[in-house]
Design a protein around this motif. Structure first.
Motif, PDB file in Angstrom:
ATOM      1  N   ARG A 304      -6.374   7.142 -24.673  1.00  0.00           N
ATOM      2  CA  ARG A 304      -5.652   8.172 -25.432  1.00  0.00           C
ATOM      3  C   ARG A 304      -4.378   7.555 -26.002  1.00  0.00           C
ATOM      4  NH1 ARG A 304      -7.710  11.728 -20.980  1.00  0.00           N
ATOM      5  NH2 ARG A 304      -8.736  13.494 -21.947  1.00  0.00           N
ATOM      6  N   ARG A 340      -9.168   5.330 -29.094  1.00  0.00           N
ATOM      7  CA  ARG A 340      -9.211   6.552 -29.907  1.00  0.00           C
ATOM      8  C   ARG A 340      -7.957   6.603 -30.759  1.00  0.00           C
ATOM      9  NH1 ARG A 340      -9.344  12.485 -27.314  1.00  0.00           N
ATOM     10  NH2 ARG A 340      -7.161  12.072 -26.873  1.00  0.00           N
ATOM     11  N   GLU A 438     -16.324  17.250 -30.755  1.00  0.00           N
ATOM     12  CA  GLU A 438     -15.586  18.226 -29.946  1.00  0.00           C
ATOM     13  C   GLU A 438     -15.284  19.512 -30.700  1.00  0.00           C
ATOM     14  OE1 GLU A 438     -11.963  16.405 -28.485  1.00  0.00           O
ATOM     15  OE2 GLU A 438     -11.554  15.414 -30.377  1.00  0.00           O
ATOM     16  N   THR A 460     -15.745  17.279 -24.126  1.00  0.00           N
ATOM     17  CA  THR A 460     -16.075  18.638 -23.661  1.00  0.00           C
ATOM     18  C   THR A 460     -14.834  19.503 -23.450  1.00  0.00           C
ATOM     19  OG1 THR A 460     -16.322  17.619 -21.503  1.00  0.00           O
ATOM     20  CG2 THR A 460     -18.340  18.294 -22.623  1.00  0.00           C
ATOM     21  N   ASN A 461     -13.675  18.876 -23.203  1.00  0.00           N
ATOM     22  CA  ASN A 461     -12.469  19.698 -22.994  1.00  0.00           C
ATOM     23  C   ASN A 461     -12.237  20.570 -24.229  1.00  0.00           C
ATOM     24  OD1 ASN A 461     -12.329  18.048 -20.783  1.00  0.00           O
ATOM     25  ND2 ASN A 461     -10.650  16.801 -21.556  1.00  0.00           N
ATOM     26  N   CYS A 509     -16.775  11.928 -22.702  1.00  0.00           N
ATOM     27  CA  CYS A 509     -15.536  11.510 -22.040  1.00  0.00           C
ATOM     28  C   CYS A 509     -14.649  12.684 -21.643  1.00  0.00           C
ATOM     29  CB  CYS A 509     -14.763  10.522 -22.908  1.00  0.00           C
ATOM     30  SG  CYS A 509     -14.240  11.204 -24.480  1.00  0.00           S
ATOM     31  N   GLY A 510     -15.155  13.908 -21.754  1.00  0.00           N
ATOM     32  CA  GLY A 510     -14.383  15.072 -21.289  1.00  0.00           C
ATOM     33  C   GLY A 510     -14.454  15.159 -19.774  1.00  0.00           C
TER      34      GLY A 510
HETATM   35  C1  PEP Z   1     -11.861  16.187 -24.786  1.00  0.00           C
HETATM   36  O1  PEP Z   1     -11.477  17.016 -25.613  1.00  0.00           O
HETATM   37  O2  PEP Z   1     -12.798  16.397 -23.980  1.00  0.00           O
HETATM   38  C2  PEP Z   1     -11.217  14.868 -24.687  1.00  0.00           C
HETATM   39  C3  PEP Z   1     -11.719  13.918 -23.943  1.00  0.00           C
HETATM   40  O3  PEP Z   1     -10.068  14.666 -25.381  1.00  0.00           O
HETATM   41  P1  PEP Z   1      -8.644  15.275 -24.975  1.00  0.00           P
HETATM   42  O4  PEP Z   1      -8.765  15.834 -23.590  1.00  0.00           O
HETATM   43  O5  PEP Z   1      -7.692  14.142 -25.071  1.00  0.00           O
HETATM   44  O6  PEP Z   1      -8.426  16.314 -26.025  1.00  0.00           O
END
Ligand code: PEP
Ligand code: MG
Length: 607
Positions: A304, A340, A438, A460-461, A509-510
């Motif tokens: 990140r 990213r 996302e 997934t977040n 990667c969430g």
């Molecule tokens: C997500 O949205 O799942 C993610 C991995 O990115 P971030 O949590 O940094 O928004």
């Protein structure tokens, strides 16, 4: 020995483990500041006092920075930010103005300036960025203490009588950095969150930490015996001897459990029937790269990079970014590092950009949208990434893509960045260029996006937030934000199928990648690249080794017939709870052998 009344306090379990020890309470926050009117002829003296206090604070921070422990090296970046803050016109000039215009003493003027700066950070939703508010406090307090002649530093390890549990209102990065080498059994703080520096630091050092324990510094006294339970998020003050013994045993059991899991670090991640899964780590700080390796990660699945943009008034220069990426890439080589591009905006705040005030920030100028508005800044980042790619295996991904046009525009910027480097004679290497999936529109367009992306990584977040219309930071709707909701599983199936049809890797990667009960479904859905917190890698590797791929595919078929999140959760739990029982219980299942090694029950050991 227990002398007082037993009392149990609750907080955020920010770093796992159980410790029993004597409290050492640091309460340095009670500095009383008095307003004093000064005469016009005293103005220069007060300004002089302020400048000398800033100079001494700077010297102290520089000294701490120099003696920082290697395992805490991420703090040098934070300390650099604190040093910059000391030089910042915002802090000193405003204080000087207040002394001059309001004719008040330096302490009072400084305290007011600090409060005003903190107000700027107040309306920020994201925990990490809210933490920056505390940084202003730490720097302000250091200068204040200098002005008032009160000690700034924590006790040195030599002053402490054996290992202690540190209890503080908040610990600054300078505090934790200075303490890294000393004997601290656990941390307990009044404030903080699981994304605070203390939490990150405690996890990196494998020290239990409970943060956000309201009034800890008032309710705990130096010398009290404490049980710090980082698994359950509790602090027991003056426990009975029997409870202290039992907690000590749980702590040893947990450590043995962690060690037993980490013994898999050199093995490849496979399902029980041998399907290879790539298991990478998510990092926010460069110093987490060695932690990822130490826990057996196959690479970095998400760096990140927006964390480089906090605490500064301008975006980080290209060369500085290049050096940071290069350091991570070289550390991880030959493993792949997924960089990213910055995801700033929405609830992720940075002082490096002038962001508009928005009614719906999550739907506003965030991530790639901001990058395409600030193209010079975006290309500087892409150039730094392309340069770093020469030093190992790098792939680059763009967050929050919601249209195919955005992907094309981002790619055009990548190509321009390549031309710029070539024309300037600066060496670079090509990178696979992928996207975060996302947003719901990216799911609907996944087949088209897959033809134009080198890889997918599902976030997934955000996908849960946008698909189920549930603000990811809002506790009132948190019960709706379920990763096993059939809507989310349908989205994952569509994305995975589109990726497979186009022949590109589909990663995730969430936080869902770290949820034990989600794993059988992800495996069955064909999502075979996962990325989790570095310290979660051994646990997830162990869980994956217990899943049979063919059984997982069958489970996905069964789950497709269900209509609600609760139904899906119940079915998966019924099938896998016993398979993951030790992991779900943080090692409280399992036994020690006579030689002190920890063994899992026969049934659970990976075959
Ligand atoms: C997500 O949205 O799942 C993610 C991995 O990115 P971030 O949590 O940094 O928004
Ligand atoms: Mg996201």
């Amino acid at each position: 020995m227990n002398t007082g009344v037993t009392r149990r306090l609750h907080g955020i379990a920010a770093s796992p483990g159980v410790a029993v020890g004597t409290a050492y309470v640091i309460d340095r926050r009670k500095v009383n500041i008095h307003r004093r009117h000064i005469a016009a002829h005293e103005v220069d003296t007060e300004i002089g006092r302020l400048h000398s206090a800033v100079a001494v604070a700077r010297q102290q921070l520089q000294q701490i920075r120099e003696r920082i422990a290697p395992e805490a090296s991420e703090h040098s970046v934070i300390l650099d930010a604190h040093l910059l803050m000391l030089d910042d016109a915002l802090l000193t000039d405003q204080t000087v103005d207040a002394i001059r215009n309001e004719l008040v003493n330096a302490e009072w003027a400084l305290r007011n300036t600090v409060e005003k700066i903190k107000e700027l950070f107040d309306n920020v939703g994201d925990d990490y960025f809210r933490e920056r508010r505390s940084d202003v406090d730490f720097v302000g307090e250091r200068v204040l203490r200098q002005l008032m002649g009160t000690p700034t530093e924590l006790p040195r390890p030599a002053d402490l009588d054996g290992p202690v549990v540190l209890v503080a209102h908040e610990l600054s990065p300078a505090d934790t950095a200075a303490l890294a080498r000393s004997e601290v059994l656990a941390f307990v703080t009044d404030g903080g969150s699981s994304t605070s520096h203390t939490a990150i630091m405690a996890r990196a050092l494998s020290i239990p930490a409970i943060l956000g324990v309201a009034d800890a510094t008032r309710l705990i006294a130096t010398g009290d015996t404490l049980i710090v339970d980082g698994l359950r998020g509790t602090v027991t003050v003056s426990p009975s001897d029997a409870d202290a013994d039992a907690a000590g045993e749980r702590g040893r059991r947990y450590m043995a459990f962690v060690r037993s899991l980490r013994s898999n670090r050199d093995e490849p991640t496979r399902t029980r029937d041998g399907v290879r899964i790539t298991l990478r780590a998510n990092i926010e700080l460069p110093a987490e790269a060695p932690v990822a390796i130490d826990h057996g990660a196959d690479g970095i699945g998400l760096y990140r990079t927006e964390f480089l943009y906090v605490d500064r008034r301008e975006p980080p220069p290209e060369d500085e970014q290049y050096e940071t990426y290069r350091r991570i890439v070289e550390t991880m080589a030959p493993r792949t590092v997924t960089l990213r591009t910055f995801d700033i905006g929405g609830d992720k705040f940075s002082t490096a950009f002038r962001l508009p005030k928005e009614m719906n920030p999550a739907l506003g100028l965030r991530a790639v949208r901001l990058a395409l508005r600030e193209r010079e800044v975006f290309r500087a980042q892409l150039r730094a990434m392309l340069r770093a790619a020469r030093h190992g295996s790098v792939r680059v991904m763009v967050p929050m893509i919601s249209t195919v046009s955005e992907l094309r525009e981002a790619r055009a910027e990548l190509e321009r960045a390549q031309h710029e480097l070539t024309s300037a004679g600066i060496p670079w290497a090509p990178v696979p260029f992928g996207i975060m999936v996302e947003t719901p529109s990216a799911v609907f367009m996944a087949d088209v996006l897959a033809r134009e992306s080198a890889f997918f990584s599902i976030g997934t977040n955000d996908l849960i937030q946008y698909s189920l219309a549930t603000d990811r930071g809002n506790e009132h709707v948190a019960h709706l934000a379920r990763s096993l909701d059939p809507a989310i599983l349908r989205a994952l199936a569509a994305v995975s199928q589109s990726a497979a049809a186009a022949g590109i890797p589909c990663a995730l990667c969430g936080a869902m990648a770290g949820e034990l009960l989600a794993l059988p479904l992800l495996v069955g859905l064909g999502v075979h690249e996962l990325s989790v917190e570095p310290t979660a890698v051994p646990e997830i590797k162990s869980a994956l080794a217990r899943i049979d791929y063919r059984e997982a595919v069958t489970l996905v078929g069964e789950v497709a017939m269900l209509s609600t999140a609760v139904e899906v959760e119940s079915l998966v739990r019924a099938r896998y709870e016993h398979v993951f029982s030790d992991l779900l219980a943080n090692g409280e299942v399992g036994t020690f052998t006579e030689t002190g090694t920890f063994v899992l029950p026969e049934l659970l050991a990976p075959r």
